[in-house]
Design a protein around this motif. Structure first.
Motif, PDB file in Angstrom:
ATOM      1  N   TRP A   1      27.577  60.888   5.181  1.00 22.51           N
ATOM      2  CA  TRP A   1      28.084  62.132   5.738  1.00 22.51           C
ATOM      3  C   TRP A   1      27.135  63.261   5.340  1.00 22.51           C
ATOM      4  CZ3 TRP A   1      33.697  63.430   6.906  1.00 22.51           C
ATOM      5  CH2 TRP A   1      34.382  62.308   7.380  1.00 22.51           C
ATOM      6  N   GLY A   2      26.953  64.227   6.223  1.00 24.60           N
ATOM      7  CA  GLY A   2      26.164  65.401   5.889  1.00 24.60           C
ATOM      8  C   GLY A   2      24.689  65.209   6.148  1.00 24.60           C
ATOM      9  N   LEU A   3      23.881  66.068   5.499  1.00 27.09           N
ATOM     10  CA  LEU A   3      22.443  66.108   5.751  1.00 27.09           C
ATOM     11  C   LEU A   3      21.737  64.849   5.265  1.00 27.09           C
ATOM     12  CD1 LEU A   3      21.595  69.811   4.839  1.00 27.09           C
ATOM     13  CD2 LEU A   3      21.459  68.756   7.105  1.00 27.09           C
ATOM     14  N   ASN A   4      20.779  64.411   6.073  1.00 30.82           N
ATOM     15  CA  ASN A   4      19.916  63.296   5.702  1.00 30.82           C
ATOM     16  C   ASN A   4      18.521  63.819   5.396  1.00 30.82           C
ATOM     17  OD1 ASN A   4      22.005  61.495   6.414  1.00 30.82           O
ATOM     18  ND2 ASN A   4      21.349  61.541   8.554  1.00 30.82           N
ATOM     19  N   ASP A   5      17.725  62.991   4.779  1.00 30.57           N
ATOM     20  CA  ASP A   5      16.320  63.338   4.587  1.00 30.57           C
ATOM     21  C   ASP A   5      15.605  63.325   5.944  1.00 30.57           C
ATOM     22  OD1 ASP A   5      16.801  63.437   1.907  1.00 30.57           O
ATOM     23  OD2 ASP A   5      16.032  61.415   1.502  1.00 30.57           O
ATOM     24  N   ALA A   6      14.693  64.263   6.127  1.00 24.46           N
ATOM     25  CA  ALA A   6      13.911  64.290   7.361  1.00 24.46           C
ATOM     26  C   ALA A   6      13.069  63.020   7.446  1.00 24.46           C
ATOM     27  CB  ALA A   6      13.023  65.521   7.390  1.00 24.46           C
ATOM     28  N   SER A   7      13.079  62.358   8.616  1.00 25.17           N
ATOM     29  CA  SER A   7      12.350  61.103   8.753  1.00 25.17           C
ATOM     30  C   SER A   7      11.433  61.071   9.957  1.00 25.17           C
ATOM     31  CB  SER A   7      13.342  59.934   8.840  1.00 25.17           C
ATOM     32  OG  SER A   7      14.255  60.157   9.914  1.00 25.17           O
ATOM     33  N   CYS A   8      11.672  61.906  10.945  1.00 22.40           N
ATOM     34  CA  CYS A   8      10.788  61.989  12.099  1.00 22.40           C
ATOM     35  C   CYS A   8      11.038  63.317  12.794  1.00 22.40           C
ATOM     36  CB  CYS A   8      10.985  60.816  13.059  1.00 22.40           C
ATOM     37  SG  CYS A   8      12.572  60.793  13.900  1.00 22.40           S
ATOM     38  N   ALA A   9      10.108  63.723  13.630  1.00 22.53           N
ATOM     39  CA  ALA A   9      10.166  65.059  14.227  1.00 22.53           C
ATOM     40  C   ALA A   9      11.432  65.275  15.040  1.00 22.53           C
ATOM     41  CB  ALA A   9       8.931  65.276  15.094  1.00 22.53           C
ATOM     42  N   MET A  10      11.878  64.273  15.774  1.00 23.01           N
ATOM     43  CA  MET A  10      13.019  64.434  16.663  1.00 23.01           C
ATOM     44  C   MET A  10      14.287  63.787  16.129  1.00 23.01           C
ATOM     45  SD  MET A  10      11.682  66.235  18.994  1.00 23.01           S
ATOM     46  CE  MET A  10      13.004  66.223  20.188  1.00 23.01           C
ATOM     47  N   CYS A  11      14.262  63.293  14.904  1.00 22.12           N
ATOM     48  CA  CYS A  11      15.437  62.606  14.360  1.00 22.12           C
ATOM     49  C   CYS A  11      16.542  63.599  14.025  1.00 22.12           C
ATOM     50  CB  CYS A  11      15.062  61.820  13.103  1.00 22.12           C
ATOM     51  SG  CYS A  11      14.045  60.379  13.437  1.00 22.12           S
ATOM     52  N   SER A  12      17.786  63.154  14.230  1.00 24.03           N
ATOM     53  CA  SER A  12      18.929  63.986  13.870  1.00 24.03           C
ATOM     54  C   SER A  12      18.972  64.171  12.359  1.00 24.03           C
ATOM     55  CB  SER A  12      20.231  63.328  14.338  1.00 24.03           C
ATOM     56  OG  SER A  12      21.348  64.013  13.822  1.00 24.03           O
ATOM     57  N   LEU A  13      19.296  65.380  11.920  1.00 26.08           N
ATOM     58  CA  LEU A  13      19.385  65.662  10.486  1.00 26.08           C
ATOM     59  C   LEU A  13      20.706  65.201   9.887  1.00 26.08           C
ATOM     60  CD1 LEU A  13      17.752  69.211  10.316  1.00 26.08           C
ATOM     61  CD2 LEU A  13      16.736  66.999   9.703  1.00 26.08           C
ATOM     62  N   THR A  14      21.684  64.889  10.744  1.00 26.08           N
ATOM     63  CA  THR A  14      22.996  64.479  10.227  1.00 26.08           C
ATOM     64  C   THR A  14      23.468  63.160  10.821  1.00 26.08           C
ATOM     65  OG1 THR A  14      24.060  65.873  11.898  1.00 26.08           O
ATOM     66  CG2 THR A  14      23.749  66.828   9.703  1.00 26.08           C
ATOM     67  N   GLY A  15      23.162  62.895  12.080  1.00 29.49           N
ATOM     68  CA  GLY A  15      23.466  61.603  12.679  1.00 29.49           C
ATOM     69  C   GLY A  15      24.935  61.313  12.847  1.00 29.49           C
ATOM     70  N   VAL A  16      25.367  60.151  12.338  1.00 29.69           N
ATOM     71  CA  VAL A  16      26.740  59.676  12.501  1.00 29.69           C
ATOM     72  C   VAL A  16      27.407  59.589  11.135  1.00 29.69           C
ATOM     73  CG1 VAL A  16      26.207  58.378  14.602  1.00 29.69           C
ATOM     74  CG2 VAL A  16      25.989  57.263  12.365  1.00 29.69           C
ATOM     75  N   VAL A  17      28.664  59.152  11.128  1.00 24.45           N
ATOM     76  CA  VAL A  17      29.383  58.947   9.870  1.00 24.45           C
ATOM     77  C   VAL A  17      29.914  57.521   9.831  1.00 24.45           C
ATOM     78  CG1 VAL A  17      30.052  61.368   9.719  1.00 24.45           C
ATOM     79  CG2 VAL A  17      31.618  59.736  10.788  1.00 24.45           C
ATOM     80  N   GLY A  18      30.174  57.045   8.612  1.00 26.50           N
ATOM     81  CA  GLY A  18      30.795  55.745   8.406  1.00 26.50           C
ATOM     82  C   GLY A  18      32.230  55.902   7.947  1.00 26.50           C
ATOM     83  N   ALA A  19      32.999  54.842   8.063  1.00 26.22           N
ATOM     84  CA  ALA A  19      34.421  54.895   7.747  1.00 26.22           C
ATOM     85  C   ALA A  19      34.691  55.206   6.282  1.00 26.22           C
ATOM     86  CB  ALA A  19      35.086  53.572   8.124  1.00 26.22           C
ATOM     87  N   THR A  20      33.844  54.698   5.383  1.00 26.24           N
ATOM     88  CA  THR A  20      34.173  54.780   3.960  1.00 26.24           C
ATOM     89  C   THR A  20      33.826  56.119   3.325  1.00 26.24           C
ATOM     90  OG1 THR A  20      32.068  53.713   3.422  1.00 26.24           O
ATOM     91  CG2 THR A  20      33.995  52.298   3.628  1.00 26.24           C
ATOM     92  N   ARG A  21      33.194  57.020   4.036  1.00 28.71           N
ATOM     93  CA  ARG A  21      32.880  58.390   3.603  1.00 28.71           C
ATOM     94  C   ARG A  21      32.350  58.412   2.162  1.00 28.71           C
ATOM     95  NH1 ARG A  21      36.730  63.826   3.335  1.00 28.71           N
ATOM     96  NH2 ARG A  21      34.996  65.308   3.307  1.00 28.71           N
ATOM     97  N   ASN A  22      33.085  59.063   1.238  1.00 28.47           N
ATOM     98  CA  ASN A  22      32.623  59.183  -0.146  1.00 28.47           C
ATOM     99  C   ASN A  22      33.340  58.228  -1.087  1.00 28.47           C
ATOM    100  OD1 ASN A  22      35.108  60.345  -0.171  1.00 28.47           O
ATOM    101  ND2 ASN A  22      34.444  62.390  -0.801  1.00 28.47           N
ATOM    102  N   ALA A  23      33.995  57.209  -0.556  1.00 26.36           N
ATOM    103  CA  ALA A  23      34.617  56.199  -1.409  1.00 26.36           C
ATOM    104  C   ALA A  23      33.527  55.423  -2.142  1.00 26.36           C
ATOM    105  CB  ALA A  23      35.474  55.260  -0.570  1.00 26.36           C
ATOM    106  N   ASN A  24      33.915  54.795  -3.236  1.00 29.54           N
ATOM    107  CA  ASN A  24      32.961  54.050  -4.061  1.00 29.54           C
ATOM    108  C   ASN A  24      32.715  52.665  -3.452  1.00 29.54           C
ATOM    109  OD1 ASN A  24      31.295  53.211  -6.091  1.00 29.54           O
ATOM    110  ND2 ASN A  24      32.831  53.279  -7.719  1.00 29.54           N
ATOM    111  N   VAL A  25      32.075  52.661  -2.278  1.00 29.17           N
ATOM    112  CA  VAL A  25      31.837  51.428  -1.524  1.00 29.17           C
ATOM    113  C   VAL A  25      30.348  51.325  -1.207  1.00 29.17           C
ATOM    114  CG1 VAL A  25      32.291  50.184   0.624  1.00 29.17           C
ATOM    115  CG2 VAL A  25      34.143  51.432  -0.504  1.00 29.17           C
ATOM    116  N   LYS A  26      29.766  50.158  -1.441  1.00 27.51           N
ATOM    117  CA  LYS A  26      28.371  49.895  -1.091  1.00 27.51           C
ATOM    118  C   LYS A  26      28.272  48.607  -0.276  1.00 27.51           C
ATOM    119  CE  LYS A  26      25.173  52.198  -4.235  1.00 27.51           C
ATOM    120  NZ  LYS A  26      24.042  51.985  -5.154  1.00 27.51           N
ATOM    121  N   VAL A  27      27.217  48.548   0.532  1.00 31.67           N
ATOM    122  CA  VAL A  27      26.973  47.380   1.374  1.00 31.67           C
ATOM    123  C   VAL A  27      25.887  46.511   0.751  1.00 31.67           C
ATOM    124  CG1 VAL A  27      26.039  46.617   3.596  1.00 31.67           C
ATOM    125  CG2 VAL A  27      27.747  48.446   3.516  1.00 31.67           C
ATOM    126  N   LEU A  28      26.133  45.212   0.729  1.00 33.58           N
ATOM    127  CA  LEU A  28      25.161  44.215   0.272  1.00 33.58           C
ATOM    128  C   LEU A  28      24.577  43.532   1.512  1.00 33.58           C
ATOM    129  CD1 LEU A  28      23.885  42.489  -2.040  1.00 33.58           C
ATOM    130  CD2 LEU A  28      25.834  40.930  -1.755  1.00 33.58           C
TER     131      LEU A  28
END
Length: 716
Positions: free
Chosen positions: A378-405
């Motif tokens: 959620w929120g701002l992402n690191d800049a990665s390309c000239a036309m890339c979205s700075l925020t993009g999309v969101v995931g369901a788990t938001r700020n929960a303590n969940v990580k993907v393996l």
């Protein structure tokens, strides 16, 4: 009625003349015997066809037999009509049968259905040859449903209010109104406070009044769970038996007053959380499953338990800025288990499951797409390309303590072997596996495993995968898998393995209940459903979003990778592959919040709180129903509307309008339906889900029962 030859007709007339009881014997000479009679000439069959109307009225079907001399063919027939014969020569003879529900509009507001079918015809030969097309319009009268939706009366207020007042003023009734304990006020404290000693004196008096309350309760045989001083003369005391505490403390001469510590409740619902990321408004699946309420609930910080979700897929793009910090990386358990190297996209098993670029690759990264549904930032992402979205999309788990393996088993051509998948399942569950001849296990065993992959293999051929699922389940993992996109009823594995949770796909209908995606396989092992999007061949646009001035299709938007430009992007995909990670994400949140503590309890909670769709109870299309994140996680109410939805046994949904008094009239086809009137507390537009008040009725409409009045449906 058939016609009689003239000779037979004459005989019948003679018998009729002799049947009168008041006739006398005839005296005239007998009539001469009739001579041979020539049959009346019949008209030749027409050599052309004309437009006509075929009225079914309220019948299910009608049989036609139209005289014609030539050949004919039905070249265009509406989807809701079925002909017993599509072509022939001679008379145009067939039975037309109507399936009215297929033509009933969402609003169920058409009393009469009407649609044309086109027939082509030809007759004669040589100079007499003729041909053409005609339109036969079929009309069918619908069946009527009436009723009214009523909601319970509610108190109005702006900020706070008490529970409903008791009908009596005794202590038992006051306690029943809702109190956590009592508030005790003692008689005035002695002395006055000076400016120099005010803090010390207040502290002393608070300690004194606390001791006094303790003595009062102890002498009365009441144990206070907690005593909190409110002032120099009053304390709040938590007690289990409020009436007993009130009676005992009122008998204490040092007590000036004692009242219940009444519980106050918010009268207005909390506002749902709406993400501000650029493409979040296009992610319609989250509001549909109640995440506006869940994300509001997350602001309390309760989702703190660490949970790992394994995504066994094509691997991941670690360099996607919308996934930074959301993944276990190489050296932390991430793994590439592909044993084949002939596709030019792998070098055998290793600890880097990056989804690679290969020559000619034009598709995005499936594993990155699946992962974003679960855990995009959620929120701002690191800049990665000239036309890339700075925020993009969101995931369901938001700020929960969940990580993907991330665990890679699908190569760049979209293929995986059963053996690699079996090893990946065991590895994800924390079981030791052999990688390059060395026994290894992940340091971050997954409580939830997602498998957005599968195939229509047999149970016998899937034995190794199913054994791995059972071992992973025994190890404590919940295994979630895509039910398959085969447009049929064949079980797909590993979703159909015992112990796996097979997930079907639903999409928006435009009404208050979603429908099954046409591609989603239906079979007995299906347990749950989640948004996977509309059939790409029919692309619905019910979500209301727009992109570049065009209506946004009902597809699932998530993180992906542009291999032509070698940069991150966001792609639309549909399938049970997109539905499965939504179930996995909700399972992870149940564990992170502590609503459930193990795989069995998590699955039971998912099933118990799902929104039943289609036929009542579990069915092959939806399993136990559409996941309901707000109900599963006990999220706060974010809306308070009421409404009605209708569904037939096939899962089709209809949305009749309610007038100002809640009355409705719907025009429907024959069949058995469920009407659900209820409230909507999570803002997803579906009424009467788990935890929401509802009134449900089942009714049947047919030619023998063309109208039903449900009366009042009370959403309480």
């Amino acid at each position: 009625m058939s016609r009689h030859p003239a000779s037979v007709l004459l005989s019948l007339l003679t018998l009729a003349l002799l049947s009168g009881c008041d006739l006398t014997p005839a005296t005239d000479p007998p009539a001469p015997a009739p001579g041979p009679v020539t049959p009346a000439p019949t008209s030749p069959a027409p050599t052309t066809l004309a437009d006509r109307t075929v009225p079914l009225a309220q019948a299910a079907s009608a049989t036609l037999d139209v005289p014609f001399s030539g050949t004919w063919s039905a070249v265009s027939v509406p989807a809701w009509l079925r002909l017993s014969q599509q072509a022939g020569s001679g008379n145009v003879a067939f039975t037309v049968t109507a399936d009215r529900s297929l033509a009933t509009p969402l609003a169920a507001d058409q009393q009469t259905l009407s649609a044309p079918m086109t027939l082509s015809w030809s007759s004669g030969t040589g100079s007499a040859a003729r041909s053409g097309t005609v339109t036969w319009t079929v009309t069918a009268t619908q069946y009527s449903l009436t009723g009214r939706v009523t909601a319970p009366a509610q108190a109005q207020g702006n900020d706070i209010g008490t529970a409903a007042p008791p009908t009596r003023t005794d202590t038992a009734s006051l306690a029943a109104a809702g109190a956590s304990g009592v508030i005790v006020r003692y008689r005035a404290a002695a002395g006055t406070l000076s400016a120099q000693t005010q803090v010390q004196q207040v502290q002393t008096q608070l300690q004194a009044v606390t001791r006094q309350a303790t003595r009062s309760l102890t002498s009365a045989g009441i144990t206070g769970q907690a005593i909190r001083p409110l002032s120099s003369r009053s304390v709040a005391v938590q007690v289990n038996d409020v009436p007993a505490a009130l009676a005992a403390l009122r008998a204490d001469p040092s007590v000036e007053s004692v009242t219940p510590d009444v519980i106050l409740r918010a009268q207005a619902t909390a506002a749902p959380v709406t993400p501000t990321d650029q493409y979040a408004p296009l992610q319609w699946a989250y509001p549909l499953t109640g995440y506006g309420a869940v994300w509001r609930d997350m602001e309390g910080g309760a989702y703190s338990r660490a949970v790992t979700v394994a995504v066994i897929d094509t691997g991941i793009r670690f360099d996607h800025p919308d996934l930074k910090g959301q993944l276990w990386r190489p050296g932390e358990g991430a793994m590439d288990l592909i044993t084949e190297t002939s596709n030019g996209d792998g070098d055998g098993p290793d600890t880097d499951p990056t989804d690679p670029a290969v020559t000619g690759r034009s598709t995005g990264s499936h594993g990155t797409h699946v992962t974003g549904i679960i855990a995009a930032r959620w929120g701002l992402n690191d800049a990665s390309c000239a036309m890339c979205s700075l925020t993009g999309v969101v995931g369901a788990t938001r700020n929960a303590n969940v990580k993907v393996l991330p665990i890679r088993v699908i190569d760049a051509t979209g293929n995986a072997t059963e053996s690699d998948v079996a090893v990946a399942i065991r590895y994800a569950a924390g079981l030791p596996v052999s990688v390059n001849g060395v026994m290894t296990r992940t340091p971050h065993a997954a409580q939830v495993i997602n498998l957005s992959l599968g195939g229509a293999t047999s149970a016998a051929n899937a034995q190794e995968m199913c054994s791995a699922v059972q071992e992973a389940t025994a190890a404590g993992s919940l295994v979630v898998a895509a039910a398959g996109n085969g447009y049929g009823t064949l079980p797909y594995y590993p979703a159909a393995c015992p112990g796996a949770v097979a997930v079907a796909s639903v999409t928006l209908s435009g009404g208050s209940a979603p429908i099954r995606s046409a591609f989603s396989n239906a079979y007995p092992q299906v347990q749950l459903a989640a948004p996977g999007g509309a059939d790409p061949y029919t692309q619905g646009t019910f979500n209301g979003g727009t992109l570049n001035g065009q209506a946004f299709p009902d597809m699932i938007l998530s993180t992906s990778w542009d291999y032509q430009k070698n940069e991150p992007n966001y792609e639309l995909e549909v399938g049970t592959s997109q539905a499965s990670p939504q179930v996995a994400a909700l399972a992870a949140l149940l564990l992170s919040k502590g609503v459930t503590t193990d795989a069995a309890g998590t699955l039971a909670r998912l099933n118990a709180t799902a929104t039943d769709l289609g036929a009542a109870g579990r069915d092959d299309q939806f399993g136990y129903g559409l996941i309901n994140a707000a109900a599963a996680l006990n999220a706060p109410a974010v809306s308070s509307g009421h409404g009605l939805s209708l569904q037939d046994a096939r899962g089709q949904t209809f949305q009749p309008a309610l007038d100002a008094l809640g009355r409705f009239q719907a025009w429907l086809g024959d069949g058995t339906y469920r009407a659900v009137a209820g409230e909507d507390l999570n803002g997803n537009g579906i009424y009467g889900e788990s935890g929401e008040r509802r009134d449900e009725r089942t009714f049947t409409l047919s030619a023998t029962q063309p109208s039903v009045d449900l009366g009042d449906l009370q959403a309480r």
